[in-house]
Design a protein around this motif. Sequence first.
Motif, PDB file in Angstrom:
ATOM      1  N   ASP A 192       0.771  -1.229  -0.041  1.00  0.00           N
ATOM      2  CA  ASP A 192      -0.151  -0.042   0.056  1.00  0.00           C
ATOM      3  C   ASP A 192       0.617   1.046  -0.044  1.00  0.00           C
ATOM      4  O   ASP A 192       0.350   2.446  -0.161  1.00  0.00           O
ATOM      5  CB  ASP A 192      -0.924  -0.043   1.245  1.00  0.00           C
ATOM      6  CG  ASP A 192      -2.297  -0.485   0.958  1.00  0.00           C
ATOM      7  OD1 ASP A 192      -2.585  -0.308  -0.344  1.00  0.00           O
ATOM      8  OD2 ASP A 192      -3.203  -0.374   1.883  1.00  0.00           O
ATOM      9  N   ARG A 246      -4.085 -10.153   2.379  1.00  0.00           N
ATOM     10  CA  ARG A 246      -4.168  -8.707   2.097  1.00  0.00           C
ATOM     11  C   ARG A 246      -4.933  -8.457   0.870  1.00  0.00           C
ATOM     12  O   ARG A 246      -4.522  -9.084  -0.133  1.00  0.00           O
ATOM     13  CB  ARG A 246      -2.850  -7.854   2.351  1.00  0.00           C
ATOM     14  CG  ARG A 246      -1.929  -8.234   3.575  1.00  0.00           C
ATOM     15  CD  ARG A 246      -0.660  -7.444   3.347  1.00  0.00           C
ATOM     16  NE  ARG A 246       0.090  -7.551   4.318  1.00  0.00           N
ATOM     17  CZ  ARG A 246       0.352  -7.240   5.588  1.00  0.00           C
ATOM     18  NH1 ARG A 246      -0.488  -6.503   5.939  1.00  0.00           N
ATOM     19  NH2 ARG A 246       1.273  -7.573   6.419  1.00  0.00           N
ATOM     20  N   ASN A 248      -5.856  -4.941  -1.478  1.00  0.00           N
ATOM     21  CA  ASN A 248      -5.871  -3.534  -1.783  1.00  0.00           C
ATOM     22  C   ASN A 248      -6.700  -3.240  -2.972  1.00  0.00           C
ATOM     23  O   ASN A 248      -6.264  -3.750  -3.953  1.00  0.00           O
ATOM     24  CB  ASN A 248      -4.447  -3.084  -1.804  1.00  0.00           C
ATOM     25  CG  ASN A 248      -3.659  -3.687  -0.641  1.00  0.00           C
ATOM     26  OD1 ASN A 248      -4.059  -3.519   0.359  1.00  0.00           O
ATOM     27  ND2 ASN A 248      -2.390  -4.011  -0.814  1.00  0.00           N
ATOM     28  N   SER A 259     -10.188   4.461  -2.514  1.00  0.00           N
ATOM     29  CA  SER A 259      -9.233   3.261  -2.112  1.00  0.00           C
ATOM     30  C   SER A 259      -9.762   2.463  -0.869  1.00  0.00           C
ATOM     31  O   SER A 259     -10.128   3.143   0.056  1.00  0.00           O
ATOM     32  CB  SER A 259      -7.823   3.592  -2.094  1.00  0.00           C
ATOM     33  OG  SER A 259      -7.599   4.206  -0.933  1.00  0.00           O
ATOM     34  N   SER A 261      -8.757  -1.066   1.832  1.00  0.00           N
ATOM     35  CA  SER A 261      -7.819  -2.405   1.952  1.00  0.00           C
ATOM     36  C   SER A 261      -8.106  -2.888   3.152  1.00  0.00           C
ATOM     37  O   SER A 261      -8.997  -2.485   3.995  1.00  0.00           O
ATOM     38  CB  SER A 261      -6.091  -1.944   2.134  1.00  0.00           C
ATOM     39  OG  SER A 261      -6.134  -1.064   3.108  1.00  0.00           O
ATOM     40  N   ASN A 263      -6.883  -6.091   5.709  1.00  0.00           N
ATOM     41  CA  ASN A 263      -5.570  -7.241   6.027  1.00  0.00           C
ATOM     42  C   ASN A 263      -5.931  -7.868   7.252  1.00  0.00           C
ATOM     43  O   ASN A 263      -6.734  -7.761   8.048  1.00  0.00           O
ATOM     44  CB  ASN A 263      -4.411  -6.119   6.368  1.00  0.00           C
ATOM     45  CG  ASN A 263      -3.909  -5.208   5.639  1.00  0.00           C
ATOM     46  OD1 ASN A 263      -3.769  -5.742   4.556  1.00  0.00           O
ATOM     47  ND2 ASN A 263      -4.323  -4.086   5.794  1.00  0.00           N
TER      48      ASN A 263
END
Length: 794
Positions: A192, A246, A248, A259, A261, A263
Amino acid sequence: MKKVCLFIFMLLPLFCLAQTSFKLNGKIADEKTAVAWTDVVILNQDGKIINGATTKEDGSFELILNKGSYKVKISSQGYSEFDKEITIEKDTNLGLIILKENVTNLGEVVIQSRKNTIEQKTDRLVYNLENNVTNVAGDALSAINTAPGVAVQNDVINILGKGASRVMIDGRMIELTGEELNDFLKTISASDIKNIEIISNPSSKYEAEGTGGLINVVMKKGARNSWKNTTTVSYDQNKYGIYTLRNNFFYNKNKFRFSASVNGKTGYKNINETLDMYFVEGPTKMDVITKLNEENVSGKLALDYDFSERTTIGFQFLKDKSNPDFDSDIRINKYNSQEELDSYIINESFLDRKSGNQTYNLHLITKLDSLNRKLSFDVDYFDYNSKFDRDFIANNYSSDGTFIDVDQSGRNLSNQDIDNLSFKADMEHPLQAVNLSYGAKVSFTKSNSDVIFFNTITGTPELDINQTNQFKYTENNQAVYISADKRINEKWNFQAGLRLENTQTNGFSESLNQETINNYLKLFPTFYASYNKNENNSFSLNYGRRIRRPSFSLLNPFRVYISSNSYSEGNPFLKPSFSDNFEFSHSYKKILRTSVFLNAITDGYGVIFTANPETLTQVVSRENYFKGINYGVGETYSASFTDWWQSENSLYFLGSKIKFTKDINATPANSLEVDFSTNNTFSLSKATKLQIDFIYTTPYKSGLYETGYTSSLNIGFKQDLLNKTMQIAFLVNDIFNTSYLKDDVSIVNGVKQVYSQNESNRFARLSVVYNFGNKKINVNQRDFGNEDEKKRAN
C-alpha cells in the motif's frame, strides 16, 4: 491573552503582502489527435512538485507561476514521459507538445525506466521500497526497518545517530509510540506504500515532536482514470507459523478517487528473553519464553472528490483490531557466591489481551486564486484502547526440584484508552520575493488507564489496593508556525522557519491521590541552505530544534510488580527532552551522499535498571538523567555495477558523549559505533529478481548502556508471471539469527545487569501476489460551471 496576541502578531503581516505572477500555457497532442486529461506537473530545482494541471479535452493547459526556473514534466499512460527545463520571466507559451507513443513490436528490446531506490531532496531522503524484493508481502514496520539510516531497536524507531523518531501517515502524525506504534504499523501492508520519507530535520510546518526527526509513510493513490486490485497471500515460518491475507483496491475516475484495503493475520511468534543480575551474594538469572498470538484484522477506506478545479475534499478511515494473547514461562535461577544453584522460581502465566484503534481524517484543499495561494484544513480523530486479563502463579523450588512454597499468585486486569482530537490549517502563500507558508494546529489528548490486582495465593481472589490504581492524563497543545523559502539564483536556496508550541499537561493518580501539572511555551526554529555548485555537486546545511515528550505510560507513577523482588514504575515528574540538530551534507551525481551531523541533547530521559545489592531487588524506573551530544558521519552510495545489478550501500560512524545530570551510582561510558548495510538487487531476467541484503552494527557504549553487535543476512527471490499480473516471492530473513538485541549491559550500584531479547526475526516467507484491473476507464468531460456562457461567446 498575551499568547493569543503573539499568535496574531506572527500571522497578521502575511495577509498584507501581494505579488505578480506569469502565465504558462501550451497544448499536448500525439501524432494523430489532442491528448486530454493528461497531468502536467511543475517542479522546482529541488525536484519538489509546486504546481500542476490537467489538460482539457482539446489538450490545452494553463498555469500561473512566479518568476524563476522550473522543470515541466508531462506523463500519460501509453506515452513516453516528456520533461523540459524552463525559465519564467514573462507570460510563456510552450506551443504544441507532441507525445510519442510507447509501441512494442516483436523483436524489439524493451527498456523499462527504474525509479531510484533512494532520492535525495533538500530536506529529506525518499526511499522507494518497491525496488526491494524483501518488502513483498511485508508490513510498514518491516519496510521502515529496511530504509537507509533507520533502525528499530527496543520498540523504538531511530534515525541512526539522531534518536527516536515519530511516524506520520501521509503527513498526519500517529499519536502512538513504542510497542503500540509498532503494532499499528504492522497492520499496514507494504504494498500500500508508495515511498517512505526520512526527514531528519523537519521544517517548522511539522510538529516539533521527535528527537530524531520524522518518518513519513506515503500511501499509494492509484493511477488516474483506472482501477486496480491487488491480493496478497503469504506464510511465515519461524518456530511457529503465521498466515497473512491482504487485499488492496484503487478506483479513480474523473473527480472521484477511492481506495480500500483489508488485512488479516493469524499465527504465533516465539519470543525469548534473558536477564542476568550479578549480586555479590550470587547471580540471579531469568529466562522467559513467550508464545505470542499474532491474530489481527485491519482495514482502510479513503476517498477524495473534486468539487471544482480548485477545491478537493477527502475522508480517510483506518481501523485495527488485535488479540495478542500470550503464554509465558518464566524461570528465575538464584545462585550462591560460588555460582551453585541455590533455588529457582517457575512462573507460568497467560495473558488474554484485546487491543484496537481507529483513525478518522477529514480534509479540504482549495486554491484561493490564480496566484496559486492554497489553503488546507484537516480534522483528525484517533482512538486507541487496550484491555488485558493476566493470570499467573510463581512457585519456589529448591535446587533439587523440591517444592517450597508459592512465591506469588495473582490476577491482573488492566484497561487503557487514548483519545486525540486535532484541528489544523495550513496556507501556502507564494510572493514575488519569497514563498511563504504558515498555519496553526490545536490538539487535545486524553489517556485513562487503570490496573486492578487480585491476590489469589489463598485460592480466593482478594483485592490488593497497593497494586490497584487509576491514572488519568490530559495533554493539550496549541501551535502556530511560519516558514519562508527563497531561491536566490540557480545555485542558492534558503529556507527559514519558526514554530511556537504551547503545552498544558495534567496527570492524576487516584490511588496515590497525586496530581502533576505542567505548562510550557517553547520556540522551535529551523534553517536550511542549499548550494548547487554544478550538475554533479550539491551541498546543504540545516539546523532545527526538537522536543521529545514522554509517552503516557511512562508518566503513570504506579508500580507494576514483575516478581516479588522486582517492579517497574513510571514518573509523573518526567520532563520533555530537547535537542539542537545540525547537519551538513554533500551529494555527488546523486549517487554518493555524505552527511556530517551533531545533536545536542538536554534533559534526556530514559529507563534505569537499579539493582539493590542489600535487598536483592530490582527497580525499573524512568528519569531525566543525562545530557550530551550524539555525532556522526554517514555515507550512502547508489551503484549500478551492471544493467542487472543495482546496489544501495550505507556506512555510518557514530559517537556520543553522554554525561549524567542525576545522582546515579554509575559511570557513563561512550564509544564509537559503526553501522554498515548493503542492499543488492539482481535482475536475473525481465521477470526474475534476486535480493541479497546484509546489515551489521558493532558493539557500542552510550551513557548508561553497553550493547552487543547485531547483524542480519536476508535473501529474497521474486518471479513475475502472467505478464506481471502475478508475482511469487520467497524470503529468508536473518538467516543466522543474529539481528536481535543481545548483551545490553548496565551497571548501577555496582550490580551488573545483562539483558537480551529475541523476537523471532529469523523466518522464511512464501508469498503470492495477484494484480488485476483496468488501466484506462471511460471518463466524462469535466465541464466548467460557466460552460453555457462560454458557448455564447463563440
